[in-house]
Write a protein that holds these residues in place. Sequence first.
Motif, PDB file in Angstrom:
ATOM      1  N   ASN A  97      13.802  -6.322  -6.241  1.00 27.19           N
ATOM      2  CA  ASN A  97      13.771  -4.894  -6.778  1.00 27.19           C
ATOM      3  C   ASN A  97      12.540  -4.964  -7.505  1.00 27.19           C
ATOM      4  O   ASN A  97      11.787  -3.947  -7.826  1.00 27.19           O
ATOM      5  N   ASN A  98      12.148  -6.114  -8.360  1.00 30.57           N
ATOM      6  CA  ASN A  98      11.008  -6.041  -9.083  1.00 30.57           C
ATOM      7  C   ASN A  98       9.671  -6.042  -8.496  1.00 30.57           C
ATOM      8  O   ASN A  98       8.793  -5.326  -8.664  1.00 30.57           O
ATOM      9  N   GLN A  99       9.813  -6.623  -7.310  1.00 29.55           N
ATOM     10  CA  GLN A  99       8.605  -6.523  -6.406  1.00 29.55           C
ATOM     11  C   GLN A  99       8.167  -4.871  -5.879  1.00 29.55           C
ATOM     12  O   GLN A  99       7.188  -4.806  -5.608  1.00 29.55           O
ATOM     13  N   MET A 100       9.366  -4.359  -5.563  1.00 29.36           N
ATOM     14  CA  MET A 100       9.227  -3.037  -5.173  1.00 29.36           C
ATOM     15  C   MET A 100       8.654  -2.315  -6.469  1.00 29.36           C
ATOM     16  O   MET A 100       7.854  -1.157  -6.385  1.00 29.36           O
ATOM     17  N   VAL A 101       9.235  -2.404  -7.614  1.00 32.78           N
ATOM     18  CA  VAL A 101       8.495  -1.789  -8.856  1.00 32.78           C
ATOM     19  C   VAL A 101       6.994  -2.179  -8.798  1.00 32.78           C
ATOM     20  O   VAL A 101       6.242  -1.308  -8.733  1.00 32.78           O
ATOM     21  N   TYR A 102       6.561  -3.413  -8.546  1.00 27.76           N
ATOM     22  CA  TYR A 102       5.252  -3.791  -8.750  1.00 27.76           C
ATOM     23  C   TYR A 102       4.220  -3.092  -7.391  1.00 27.76           C
ATOM     24  O   TYR A 102       3.411  -2.553  -7.858  1.00 27.76           O
ATOM     25  N   ASN A 103       4.808  -3.287  -6.318  1.00 24.04           N
ATOM     26  CA  ASN A 103       4.170  -2.396  -5.306  1.00 24.04           C
ATOM     27  C   ASN A 103       4.049  -0.856  -5.251  1.00 24.04           C
ATOM     28  O   ASN A 103       2.707  -0.823  -5.153  1.00 24.04           O
ATOM     29  N   ARG A 104       4.915  -0.310  -5.854  1.00 24.58           N
ATOM     30  CA  ARG A 104       4.868   0.995  -5.962  1.00 24.58           C
ATOM     31  C   ARG A 104       4.041   1.285  -7.120  1.00 24.58           C
ATOM     32  O   ARG A 104       3.038   2.293  -7.266  1.00 24.58           O
ATOM     33  N   ALA A 105       3.834   0.513  -7.958  1.00 19.51           N
ATOM     34  CA  ALA A 105       3.021   0.564  -9.514  1.00 19.51           C
ATOM     35  C   ALA A 105       1.542   0.460  -9.066  1.00 19.51           C
ATOM     36  O   ALA A 105       0.676   1.125  -9.402  1.00 19.51           O
ATOM     37  N   VAL A 106       1.474  -0.336  -8.034  1.00 25.38           N
ATOM     38  CA  VAL A 106       0.043  -0.839  -7.498  1.00 25.38           C
ATOM     39  C   VAL A 106      -0.447   0.425  -6.682  1.00 25.38           C
ATOM     40  O   VAL A 106      -1.482   1.190  -6.632  1.00 25.38           O
ATOM     41  N   ASP A 107       0.419   1.059  -5.943  1.00 24.18           N
ATOM     42  CA  ASP A 107       0.085   2.211  -5.010  1.00 24.18           C
ATOM     43  C   ASP A 107       0.034   3.587  -6.086  1.00 24.18           C
ATOM     44  O   ASP A 107      -1.082   4.248  -5.812  1.00 24.18           O
ATOM     45  N   LEU A 108       0.497   3.639  -6.954  1.00 23.25           N
ATOM     46  CA  LEU A 108       0.585   4.724  -7.912  1.00 23.25           C
ATOM     47  C   LEU A 108      -0.610   4.628  -8.984  1.00 23.25           C
ATOM     48  O   LEU A 108      -0.943   5.573  -9.834  1.00 23.25           O
ATOM     49  N   LYS A 109      -1.062   3.427  -9.138  1.00 20.98           N
ATOM     50  CA  LYS A 109      -1.909   2.944 -10.252  1.00 20.98           C
ATOM     51  C   LYS A 109      -1.450   3.172 -11.514  1.00 20.98           C
ATOM     52  O   LYS A 109      -2.035   3.559 -12.616  1.00 20.98           O
ATOM     53  N   TYR A 110      -0.056   2.831 -11.508  1.00 24.13           N
ATOM     54  CA  TYR A 110       0.638   2.343 -12.782  1.00 24.13           C
ATOM     55  C   TYR A 110       0.380   1.237 -13.501  1.00 24.13           C
ATOM     56  O   TYR A 110       1.321   0.430 -13.385  1.00 24.13           O
TER      57      TYR A 110
END
Length: 544
Positions: free
Chosen positions: A98-111
Amino acid sequence: MKTYYKFSFLLVFSVLFSCKDLTELNVNPNGIQADVANPNLVLTTVLTEAPKLYLNLGFGDISGVMQHTQGDAWFSSRNDYDWAGSQSWTAYYDVLRNNQMVYNRAVDLKYEFHQGVALTMRAFLFGLITDLWGDAPYSNALKGDLGGNEYTMPQYDTQESIYAGVLADLEKANTLLSKAMAEYQGIDASADVIYGGNPAKWRKLANSLALRYYLRISAKSAGTAKTGIEKIVANPTQYPIITEATDDATLAYVGNNAGDSWPSNAVYDASGSNYRRIKMCATLVNAMQAINDPRLGIWAKKVETPLVVDATLPAGTDVIKDGKRYLSPDKVGTTPINTNADYVGLPPSVSALPSSYNLNPTPGQLSYNPHVSYLNDSYKAAKGALLKARLVSAAEVHFILAEAALKGWAAGNAQTHYESAIKASLATWGVASLATTYLANEGVKYKGTLEQLMQQKWMASWTAATESWFDFRRTGLPALTPGPAANRRVLPVRFYYMADEIRINEANAASAINQLQESAYSQADGKNSAWSKSWLLKGTAKPW
């Protein structure tokens, strides 16, 4: 018949897919798609589940290892280290996915805030996994969706390389979290149940975790540890850390249901057994009584019915009067008992029937022992001001720096950090006003020894005893010994690799097990033993 079914299937298939293509039909309307998920929705899951797993260790079996608590029912894993085959890292990797999903989406969104938080939690969880087991899947562990045997049956990275990865992630997190809150995109304060979306506090947590792991590897990589700790201490603006109890990284239990309530609560556990079977351990109680520690009354409940042995009483006397149980010496005989009128701890691994200790009149699984201290009644509650999972505290940080200073490293003044650690712990448990008196106590007054420092750090790790266990492995302090019913004559130092992992990921698990160093206490377990040493302890004489 076959022709009919084949035709019917093709007809239905063509009707369905004339309207929608495969990508549309393969969207689960009840699920969260990894490539479109809002990272805030998943972040809350990570920030609730990881602390609960950590608390379950430090308030559970590891609390027994470190002799904070003991059990008198369902006690074998807590008291006696009966662990073979019962430990699993599945829940830790579930949170990491789940944490990796957070990280990957954060990279995509530049968060960048979410990236920093995810890296901090990744470091925390992978650090914990390698602390507990040793070598473990790491570099390929979260890539199962890519297919390929190297991802579905990942190799085990060495413990040394995992620690290096943990420290690298924390360094990157420090940079990502270095801006003011207003400069970040996508922060939802309600999703961050630890720090409410405050990047400055997350940055302190990341650097405090780095201190933890630099000290962790200090026996094997002293130069790296010294350089890392001195770098952080020398640059407080660039590397802020947790120094006040108000900045502790905690998760408060909300008490809405069994899943989000304190684990020993008697609210959702109708039998009350989760609370009733846990007792204070004599090792901790005796140590705290010896120095009049004000935290004891916060954590422990006074004995309901103290024992009184009176030689003037007639033979055969065993009566309860004025809230005490009076016994003539012949009724006690040679049985070891504790007649303290305030607090009585259950000795570690005292027997195969610990519920019988101190002349309990009703031993057994449903026992209620009025002659031994239970935990404070506050631990029956589902939630409360003190019922928190604590990831890192100011007390721990100051103890780390005090130890580093004792080593001669440029980490500040050892006495100042020692006293600040104690003050922070007392503040955490609501007795800050007693700090001056407590620090003046001869048993607490700074003596400049590692033994004293580790004794106080051990006490301050109440409900977070896992860190104390890792400190014990590294230093052998405090000098704890198992009780007579324990599985070995020394404390364990790691978790067993689980049977399912050994069966399913056979080759990689076997390679990792082969890297462990058997000890005289591994015995019939062979290398995959709780008494075998991983890289961190191999070649050292610690803790035994």
